[in-house]
Design a protein around this motif. Sequence first.
Motif, mmCIF file in Angstrom:
data_model
loop_
_atom_site.group_PDB
_atom_site.id
_atom_site.type_symbol
_atom_site.label_atom_id
_atom_site.label_comp_id
_atom_site.label_asym_id
_atom_site.label_seq_id
_atom_site.Cartn_x
_atom_site.Cartn_y
_atom_site.Cartn_z
ATOM 1 N N ARG A 253 0.821 -1.201 0.000
ATOM 2 C CA ARG A 253 0.000 0.000 0.000
ATOM 3 C C ARG A 253 0.863 1.262 0.000
ATOM 4 N NH1 ARG A 253 -4.127 0.545 -2.241
ATOM 5 N NH2 ARG A 253 -4.562 2.412 -1.025
ATOM 6 N N ALA A 254 2.020 1.209 0.673
ATOM 7 C CA ALA A 254 2.899 2.386 0.720
ATOM 8 C C ALA A 254 3.337 2.801 -0.677
ATOM 9 C CB ALA A 254 4.114 2.101 1.590
ATOM 10 N N ALA A 255 3.476 1.827 -1.567
ATOM 11 C CA ALA A 255 3.912 2.136 -2.927
ATOM 12 C C ALA A 255 2.811 2.806 -3.731
ATOM 13 C CB ALA A 255 4.351 0.850 -3.634
ATOM 14 N N LEU A 256 1.561 2.619 -3.333
ATOM 15 C CA LEU A 256 0.427 3.128 -4.101
ATOM 16 C C LEU A 256 -0.153 4.410 -3.529
ATOM 17 C CD1 LEU A 256 -1.396 -0.315 -4.572
ATOM 18 C CD2 LEU A 256 0.216 0.780 -6.139
ATOM 19 N N LYS A 257 0.333 4.842 -2.380
ATOM 20 C CA LYS A 257 -0.235 6.015 -1.713
ATOM 21 C C LYS A 257 0.128 7.312 -2.431
ATOM 22 C CE LYS A 257 -0.027 6.367 2.724
ATOM 23 N NZ LYS A 257 0.469 6.394 4.122
ATOM 24 N N LEU A 258 -0.835 8.232 -2.518
ATOM 25 C CA LEU A 258 -0.585 9.533 -3.130
ATOM 26 C C LEU A 258 -0.976 10.686 -2.212
ATOM 27 C CD1 LEU A 258 -1.650 9.132 -6.874
ATOM 28 C CD2 LEU A 258 0.619 9.645 -5.998
ATOM 29 N N ASP A 259 -1.292 10.400 -0.943
ATOM 30 C CA ASP A 259 -1.747 11.475 -0.061
ATOM 31 C C ASP A 259 -0.659 12.516 0.177
ATOM 32 O OD1 ASP A 259 -0.462 9.360 1.242
ATOM 33 O OD2 ASP A 259 -1.386 9.793 3.173
ATOM 34 N N ARG A 260 0.592 12.080 0.372
ATOM 35 C CA ARG A 260 1.669 13.049 0.576
ATOM 36 C C ARG A 260 1.991 13.798 -0.717
ATOM 37 N NH1 ARG A 260 6.779 10.934 3.909
ATOM 38 N NH2 ARG A 260 7.446 13.008 3.204
ATOM 39 N N ALA A 261 1.798 13.144 -1.846
ATOM 40 C CA ALA A 261 2.024 13.820 -3.126
ATOM 41 C C ALA A 261 1.047 14.974 -3.302
ATOM 42 C CB ALA A 261 1.881 12.817 -4.273
ATOM 43 N N PHE A 262 -0.183 14.806 -2.854
ATOM 44 C CA PHE A 262 -1.158 15.889 -2.942
ATOM 45 C C PHE A 262 -0.782 17.043 -2.012
ATOM 46 C CE2 PHE A 262 -4.293 12.599 -4.546
ATOM 47 C CZ PHE A 262 -4.261 13.080 -5.842
ATOM 48 N N GLU A 263 -0.131 16.739 -0.912
ATOM 49 C CA GLU A 263 0.356 17.810 -0.025
ATOM 50 C C GLU A 263 1.337 18.711 -0.754
ATOM 51 O OE1 GLU A 263 1.482 17.664 4.062
ATOM 52 O OE2 GLU A 263 0.703 15.631 4.286
ATOM 53 N N THR A 264 2.277 18.098 -1.459
ATOM 54 C CA THR A 264 3.280 18.888 -2.178
ATOM 55 C C THR A 264 2.637 19.677 -3.308
ATOM 56 O OG1 THR A 264 4.862 17.124 -1.707
ATOM 57 C CG2 THR A 264 5.543 18.793 -3.268
ATOM 58 N N GLU A 265 1.669 19.084 -3.995
ATOM 59 C CA GLU A 265 0.961 19.819 -5.045
ATOM 60 C C GLU A 265 0.232 21.023 -4.465
ATOM 61 O OE1 GLU A 265 0.920 19.245 -8.550
ATOM 62 O OE2 GLU A 265 2.693 18.251 -7.741
ATOM 63 N N PHE A 266 -0.326 20.861 -3.286
ATOM 64 C CA PHE A 266 -0.971 21.979 -2.589
ATOM 65 C C PHE A 266 0.049 23.088 -2.329
ATOM 66 C CE2 PHE A 266 -1.513 23.995 1.577
ATOM 67 C CZ PHE A 266 -2.769 24.561 1.476
#
Length: 449
Positions: A253-266
């Motif tokens: 699941r860690a490989a598929l997570k994008l929640d932190r990526a959305f933080e950086t986009e924010f």
Amino acid sequence: MKKTLKWAVIAVIVLVMLALAAWIGWNAFDDTLDPRAAAYGAPRTVSMPAAENGHYAALGMSAPEGVDAIHHARAWFDERRAAARENRDEDRPLIEREPRPRLCDTTQVLCTVEAREKRDMLTAQLNAFREDLARYEKLLAYTRYEEVMDYELRNGMQLPPYGGVLDGQRAYLTRIALTMNAGRIEDALTMLGREMAARRLMLEGSHTLLGKMIATSLYLRGLAFAADLLQHKAAELKPHAARLAVMVQPLDRAALKLDRAFETEFAWLVLGIQDPMRVRSARLDDSPYLEVYGSTLFYKKNATRNTLYEIFSAMGAASLAPASHFPDAWRKVPAVPRFSEYGDFFDNPAGKMMMNIAMPSYDSFVRRIHDLDAFNRLVGLRIEMLAADVSAAGAQVFVEKSAARFYDPHSAKPVMWDAASKRLSVPVSEDTVKRKYIFIDKGRAFAQL
């Protein structure tokens, strides 16, 4: 009559001015900044020592010839941090590298076939990659990876250079194909095992959208190469099926997570909303920057940031849903406010207009991750069939009885077997279809028996 008309005009002007004053007054009082919105997307301290972090080796692949790759990458980050700390432009020295041949891309070409038919040409071309391959070997030796984002983002900041690692992987996979065709199966599988382990490490340790998508592309190329080998080298690979299964095990699941990526986009988007009407001209020779400020009378900075936080944090949460539940989860993400739809022309119109202009469609990135997971399961199931010595005649029964870890993640059901084409397949998103990969046909990714 003239007097009446005069007072009528004055009355209209006064009413317009009062309405304008009320509009300005309405937007003069901003919301209180939500502490969660203030902290969201802030730089994060790296959890591992730089000497153990493969991210430096990945970016070092783009260093000039004859330069220590790790030192170059660390200097790149040091300059980003210094520029942010000192509030100045980055120093961007020109990096010139000798042009390399375009080696086979495993998502576009069957590299095992090309390595057989063009062996001498590819062997000669690999000579141009001697230094790149040496750097790539060092990159593969790392057992830890964490994308470095411990500095403040700034407008105009240079993005991390990943081009070198993309070219390095092509060269490395070409070397594996040539090694396999030379009959050195053990050596080739050892190399492929190191490659797939490193790609999984990068996929799990990448936390920005750029880093995650680069890692996704690299892992996909490794999978495509494995599918190519399974199609054209099945007999030679059958005794080694257990080794292959380890290389293409289900993704965490860690490989598929994008929640932190959305933080950086924010965080990137917030850079543009702090001074939305500020226009910074491009530098012309040595002339100073021209600063042009427009009106901010109809813009609530804090309210806009709070709204973006609600949207991005909700997108991050939705991205964690399994592929089969993702469409429902994504529909619950708050929509970008559109005053033209809601009839609210008065409250923060500039902020709403900016969000409408600046917000791309982020769900496509989540779907690309789900497509990667689906193809990974597909190739993993093909390896299981190889290990069990399943022929086309027994494929349907084997697929129906397959373990859940090999199911199509979009439907949570077994993948499709087509007896006519002798293919295992899963559906993929339109965004992935548009890339015209060699292993996609009629909207489905496939693995050939």
